[in-house]
Design a protein around this motif. Structure first.
Motif, PDB file in Angstrom:
ATOM      1  N   UNK A 137       0.772  -1.168   0.113  1.00  9.64           N
ATOM      2  CA  UNK A 137      -0.101  -0.122   0.005  1.00  9.64           C
ATOM      3  C   UNK A 137       0.840   0.978  -0.155  1.00  9.64           C
ATOM      4  N   UNK A 138       0.256   1.989  -1.206  1.00 11.32           N
ATOM      5  CA  UNK A 138       1.475   3.595  -0.757  1.00 11.32           C
ATOM      6  C   UNK A 138       0.693   4.159   0.263  1.00 11.32           C
ATOM      7  N   UNK A 139       1.581   4.316   1.427  1.00  9.04           N
ATOM      8  CA  UNK A 139       1.205   5.748   2.205  1.00  9.04           C
ATOM      9  C   UNK A 139       0.808   6.832   1.707  1.00  9.04           C
ATOM     10  N   UNK A 140       1.481   7.701   0.606  1.00  5.73           N
ATOM     11  CA  UNK A 140       1.424   8.522   0.115  1.00  5.73           C
ATOM     12  C   UNK A 140      -0.343   8.553  -0.535  1.00  5.73           C
ATOM     13  N   UNK A 141      -0.893   8.171  -1.307  1.00  4.72           N
ATOM     14  CA  UNK A 141      -2.260   7.534  -1.775  1.00  4.72           C
ATOM     15  C   UNK A 141      -3.450   6.755  -1.088  1.00  4.72           C
ATOM     16  N   UNK A 142      -2.918   5.968  -0.710  1.00  3.91           N
ATOM     17  CA  UNK A 142      -3.480   4.926  -0.316  1.00  3.91           C
ATOM     18  C   UNK A 142      -3.826   3.917  -0.632  1.00  3.91           C
ATOM     19  N   UNK A 143      -4.028   3.571  -2.140  1.00  6.68           N
ATOM     20  CA  UNK A 143      -3.833   2.605  -2.760  1.00  6.68           C
ATOM     21  C   UNK A 143      -2.918   1.095  -2.385  1.00  6.68           C
ATOM     22  N   UNK A 144      -3.442   0.472  -3.317  1.00  2.00           N
ATOM     23  CA  UNK A 144      -2.364  -1.264  -3.032  1.00  2.00           C
ATOM     24  C   UNK A 144      -2.138  -1.698  -4.104  1.00  2.00           C
ATOM     25  N   UNK A 145      -0.975  -1.786  -4.428  1.00  2.00           N
ATOM     26  CA  UNK A 145      -0.293  -1.877  -6.375  1.00  2.00           C
ATOM     27  C   UNK A 145       0.213  -3.076  -6.453  1.00  2.00           C
ATOM     28  N   UNK A 146       0.184  -3.292  -6.885  1.00  3.99           N
ATOM     29  CA  UNK A 146       1.376  -4.976  -7.067  1.00  3.99           C
ATOM     30  C   UNK A 146       1.737  -4.245  -8.232  1.00  3.99           C
ATOM     31  N   UNK A 147       3.288  -5.334  -7.933  1.00  3.98           N
ATOM     32  CA  UNK A 147       4.341  -5.017  -8.911  1.00  3.98           C
ATOM     33  C   UNK A 147       4.390  -5.904  -9.809  1.00  3.98           C
ATOM     34  N   UNK A 148       4.816  -5.798 -11.078  1.00  6.00           N
ATOM     35  CA  UNK A 148       6.234  -6.510 -12.117  1.00  6.00           C
ATOM     36  C   UNK A 148       6.924  -6.508 -11.753  1.00  6.00           C
ATOM     37  N   UNK A 149       7.602  -7.891 -11.447  1.00  7.18           N
ATOM     38  CA  UNK A 149       9.320  -7.460 -10.945  1.00  7.18           C
ATOM     39  C   UNK A 149       9.712  -8.562 -11.978  1.00  7.18           C
ATOM     40  N   UNK A 150      10.948  -8.164 -12.707  1.00  7.31           N
ATOM     41  CA  UNK A 150      11.921  -8.619 -13.048  1.00  7.31           C
ATOM     42  C   UNK A 150      13.335  -9.108 -13.345  1.00  7.31           C
ATOM     43  N   UNK A 151      13.434  -9.650 -13.044  1.00 10.83           N
ATOM     44  CA  UNK A 151      14.815 -10.094 -12.639  1.00 10.83           C
ATOM     45  C   UNK A 151      16.254 -10.599 -13.329  1.00 10.83           C
TER      46      UNK A 151
ATOM     47  N   UNK B 161      10.827  -0.198   9.352  1.00 15.38           N
ATOM     48  CA  UNK B 161      11.454   0.842   9.737  1.00 15.38           C
ATOM     49  C   UNK B 161      10.978   2.294   9.533  1.00 15.38           C
ATOM     50  N   UNK B 162      10.857   2.683  10.752  1.00 13.49           N
ATOM     51  CA  UNK B 162       9.827   3.584  11.158  1.00 13.49           C
ATOM     52  C   UNK B 162       7.897   3.370  10.552  1.00 13.49           C
ATOM     53  N   UNK B 163       7.509   1.753  10.601  1.00 11.04           N
ATOM     54  CA  UNK B 163       6.162   1.509   9.728  1.00 11.04           C
ATOM     55  C   UNK B 163       6.311   1.583   8.476  1.00 11.04           C
ATOM     56  N   UNK B 164       7.450   0.984   7.917  1.00 13.40           N
ATOM     57  CA  UNK B 164       7.113   0.950   6.664  1.00 13.40           C
ATOM     58  C   UNK B 164       8.452   0.229   5.636  1.00 13.40           C
ATOM     59  N   UNK B 165       7.397  -0.902   4.829  1.00 10.18           N
ATOM     60  CA  UNK B 165       9.061  -1.998   4.543  1.00 10.18           C
ATOM     61  C   UNK B 165       9.717  -1.256   3.194  1.00 10.18           C
ATOM     62  N   UNK B 166      10.568  -1.381   2.294  1.00 13.02           N
ATOM     63  CA  UNK B 166      10.852  -1.289   1.624  1.00 13.02           C
ATOM     64  C   UNK B 166      10.108  -1.083   0.230  1.00 13.02           C
ATOM     65  N   UNK B 167       9.426  -1.942  -0.095  1.00  8.09           N
ATOM     66  CA  UNK B 167       8.104  -2.550  -1.270  1.00  8.09           C
ATOM     67  C   UNK B 167       7.424  -0.919  -1.169  1.00  8.09           C
ATOM     68  N   UNK B 168       6.862  -0.794   0.229  1.00  7.67           N
ATOM     69  CA  UNK B 168       5.984   1.274   0.261  1.00  7.67           C
ATOM     70  C   UNK B 168       6.653   2.087   0.624  1.00  7.67           C
ATOM     71  N   UNK B 169       8.280   2.010   1.347  1.00  7.28           N
ATOM     72  CA  UNK B 169       8.842   3.084   0.952  1.00  7.28           C
ATOM     73  C   UNK B 169       8.842   4.179  -1.434  1.00  7.28           C
ATOM     74  N   UNK B 170       9.610   2.114  -1.841  1.00  3.20           N
ATOM     75  CA  UNK B 170       9.524   2.836  -3.154  1.00  3.20           C
ATOM     76  C   UNK B 170       7.857   3.305  -3.317  1.00  3.20           C
ATOM     77  N   UNK B 171       6.912   2.578  -3.576  1.00  3.05           N
ATOM     78  CA  UNK B 171       5.679   3.797  -3.574  1.00  3.05           C
ATOM     79  C   UNK B 171       5.671   4.494  -3.667  1.00  3.05           C
ATOM     80  N   UNK B 172       5.954   5.007  -3.010  1.00  6.47           N
ATOM     81  CA  UNK B 172       6.065   6.546  -2.041  1.00  6.47           C
ATOM     82  C   UNK B 172       6.240   7.603  -3.899  1.00  6.47           C
ATOM     83  N   UNK B 173       7.509   7.781  -4.368  1.00  6.58           N
ATOM     84  CA  UNK B 173       8.037   8.171  -5.244  1.00  6.58           C
ATOM     85  C   UNK B 173       7.606   7.413  -6.648  1.00  6.58           C
ATOM     86  N   UNK B 174       7.156   8.239  -7.641  1.00  5.20           N
ATOM     87  CA  UNK B 174       7.072   8.357  -9.501  1.00  5.20           C
ATOM     88  C   UNK B 174       6.903   9.436  -9.845  1.00  5.20           C
ATOM     89  N   UNK B 175       8.446   8.855 -11.313  1.00  6.71           N
ATOM     90  CA  UNK B 175       8.549  10.139 -12.332  1.00  6.71           C
ATOM     91  C   UNK B 175       7.136  11.756 -12.242  1.00  6.71           C
TER      92      UNK B 175
END
Length: 257
Positions: free
Chosen positions: A92-106, A243-257
């Motif tokens: 869940x993106x803490x900024x907009x409150x929406x849940x996001x599903x990732x496409x993951x490319x490795x 950390x501070x109530x947020x995991x790395x996936x939630x943290x990433x979603x706060x930011x967009x171009x």
């Protein structure tokens, strides 16, 4: 004789089925990295993709020991391991409150890891093939994969494409890129660094990369310092780690171009 044949056929089918499911929740694809060269990669798509919907992309880079031609080794560490073990990184993106599903490319590098010149070609390739939101492209990696992240966010072509990054125990990046963190700052690439007190070179790189960004623009970086050697990334990649109530996936979603 018929019984033996049926047994052998059953074993073969079981083997095929295992081969098909052993990569779950990923599939293996080939991705272009030069006009003449393709490499294998693992790709995860959300289970119930909606027509016309675009999804955030998380690019996961592996460490040096994983490089080669066996994609199953990608499961040894990182995001892919967490997902292969059944952990859900949807967030869940803490900024907009929406849940996001990732496409993951490795992607699987032949040796070491992927530089930005190859990543850019790969990005062009997968953006044509999958419903990716170009404003939400994220990168993460550990060790040699951290080198890939550091190189990408300091590259004049790649950095404008990246919304945010998580960089763990990065190997030393090229000298040209080391003097190019103005590019990171200019493109507002937020980066969360992780390093250990018992891996002084890699932790030093975390601090150097962060300081080199901060001198151009404050507020784009954060650092987590753990009490460990060059290891233990699974702690941080686990979606249960916060950390501070947020995991790395939630943290990433706060930011967009």
């Amino acid at each position: 004789m018929k019984k033996i044949l049926f047994v052998l056929l059953g074993l073969m089918l079981n083997g095929i089925a295992w081969g098909q499911t052993s990569l779950k929740p990923f599939e293996q694809i080939e991705v272009q990295i030069t006009p003449w060269h393709h490499i294998p990669a693992l790709l995860h798509l959300p289970a119930d993709m909606k027509p016309g919907k675009k999804y955030p992309l998380l690019i996961a880079f592996h460490g040096r020991s994983i490089a080669g031609n066996d994609v199953t080794k990608i499961f040894h560490q990182g995001v892919a391991r967490q997902m292969h073990e059944g952990k859900n990184i949807d967030a869940v993106n803490k900024v907009d409150g929406k849940k996001y599903e990732f496409i993951v490319f490795a992607p699987l590098a032949t040796s070491w890891s992927l530089g930005p010149e190859h990543l850019n070609v790969a990005l062009d390739d997968i953006l044509k093939r999958y419903p990716i939101d170009p404003s939400r492209i994220y990168v993460t990696g550990y060790s040699a994969g951290g080198w890939s992240v550091g190189m990408a966010i300091t590259d004049p072509v790649t950095a404008p494409r990246i919304a945010a990054a998580v960089c763990m125990s990065p190997a030393t990046i090229d000298a040209k890129n080391m003097s190019s963190f103005s590019i990171t700052a200019k493109n507002n690439v937020h980066t969360w660094y992780f390093g250990g007190t018992e891996e002084p070179v890699f932790l030093g790189n975390c601090k150097l990369f962060a300081d080199s960004t901060d001198k151009y623009k404050k507020g784009l970086t954060r650092i987590t310092v753990g009490d460990h050697k060059h290891c233990c990334w699974e702690t941080y990649y686990d979606p249960a780690y916060r950390e501070g109530g947020i995991n790395i996936y939630e943290w990433l979603l706060q930011f967009k171009k």
